[in-house]
Design an enzyme around this catalytic site. Structure first.
Site, PDB file in Angstrom:
ATOM      1  N   CYS A   1       0.844  -1.188   0.000  1.00 17.44           N
ATOM      2  CA  CYS A   1       0.000   0.000   0.000  1.00 17.44           C
ATOM      3  C   CYS A   1       0.883   1.243   0.000  1.00 17.44           C
ATOM      4  O   CYS A   1       1.858   1.317   0.746  1.00 17.44           O
ATOM      5  CB  CYS A   1      -0.898  -0.002   1.232  1.00 17.44           C
TER       6      CYS A   1
ATOM      7  N   SER B   1       2.825  -4.374   3.439  1.00 10.89           N
ATOM      8  CA  SER B   1       3.775  -3.276   3.570  1.00 10.89           C
ATOM      9  C   SER B   1       3.004  -2.015   3.252  1.00 10.89           C
ATOM     10  O   SER B   1       2.104  -2.020   2.411  1.00 10.89           O
ATOM     11  CB  SER B   1       4.929  -3.419   2.575  1.00 10.89           C
ATOM     12  N   CYS B   2       3.354  -0.914   3.910  1.00 10.58           N
ATOM     13  CA  CYS B   2       2.691   0.358   3.642  1.00 10.58           C
ATOM     14  C   CYS B   2       3.746   1.455   3.669  1.00 10.58           C
ATOM     15  O   CYS B   2       4.520   1.540   4.638  1.00 10.58           O
ATOM     16  CB  CYS B   2       1.602   0.617   4.680  1.00 10.58           C
ATOM     17  N   PHE B   3       3.784   2.254   2.627  1.00 10.04           N
ATOM     18  CA  PHE B   3       4.805   3.291   2.477  1.00 10.04           C
ATOM     19  C   PHE B   3       4.162   4.626   2.154  1.00 10.04           C
ATOM     20  O   PHE B   3       3.152   4.680   1.465  1.00 10.04           O
ATOM     21  CB  PHE B   3       5.738   2.971   1.294  1.00 10.04           C
TER      22      PHE B   3
ATOM     23  N   LEU C   1       0.781   5.437   0.275  1.00 12.18           N
ATOM     24  CA  LEU C   1       0.023   6.622   0.664  1.00 12.18           C
ATOM     25  C   LEU C   1       0.813   7.864   0.299  1.00 12.18           C
ATOM     26  O   LEU C   1       2.035   7.886   0.442  1.00 12.18           O
ATOM     27  CB  LEU C   1      -0.227   6.629   2.176  1.00 12.18           C
TER      28      LEU C   1
END
Length: 125
Positions: free
Chosen positions: A75, A102-104, A77
């Site tokens: 994901c 994973s979120c970045f 942002l």
């Protein structure tokens, strides 16, 4: 390898496929919060998150899969300050199913989107 496509999700905005099935896995390209009927981005982070997840669901459906088949998400942002709201909406879609994630935060997304979601799903025999 099989290329997957649905008209229920936005057309690819570059030289790539909506999804590829290979080796028992389905790899979805990142989905923005683009409304398929208009090609426009939804108006807010919440609306773009919902639309991106709806687009993911539609591409998965083209492979006869659902969010329950997702094993990994990545994901992106535009602003990490949006993480709590994003996480709340994301959690509503995935419920008790919790794929690896994973979120970045990134400097910019295509079309100046606020969120992009890509997934890998398992196609069971």
């Amino acid at each position: 390898m099989e290329i997957l496509y649905t008209d229920k999700a936005p057309e690819a905005i570059g030289p790539y496929s909506q999804a590829i099935e290979a080796g028992g896995l389905v790899f979805l390209s990142g989905q923005l919060g683009i409304i398929p009927d208009t090609g426009a981005l939804a108006h807010s982070l919440a609306a773009q998150t919902v639309q991106a997840l709806e687009n993911v669901s539609c591409v998965l459906k083209a492979a006869n899969l659902t969010l329950k088949d997702v094993v990994k998400t990545t994901c992106y942002l535009k602003n990490m300050e949006d993480f709590a709201l994003f996480n709340e909406i994301y959690g509503q879609y995935f419920g008790d199913h919790k794929p690896a994630r994973s979120c970045f935060a990134v400097a910019q997304l295509p079309k100046d989107g606020l969120v992009e979601i890509e997934v890998v799903a398992e196609k069971k025999a």
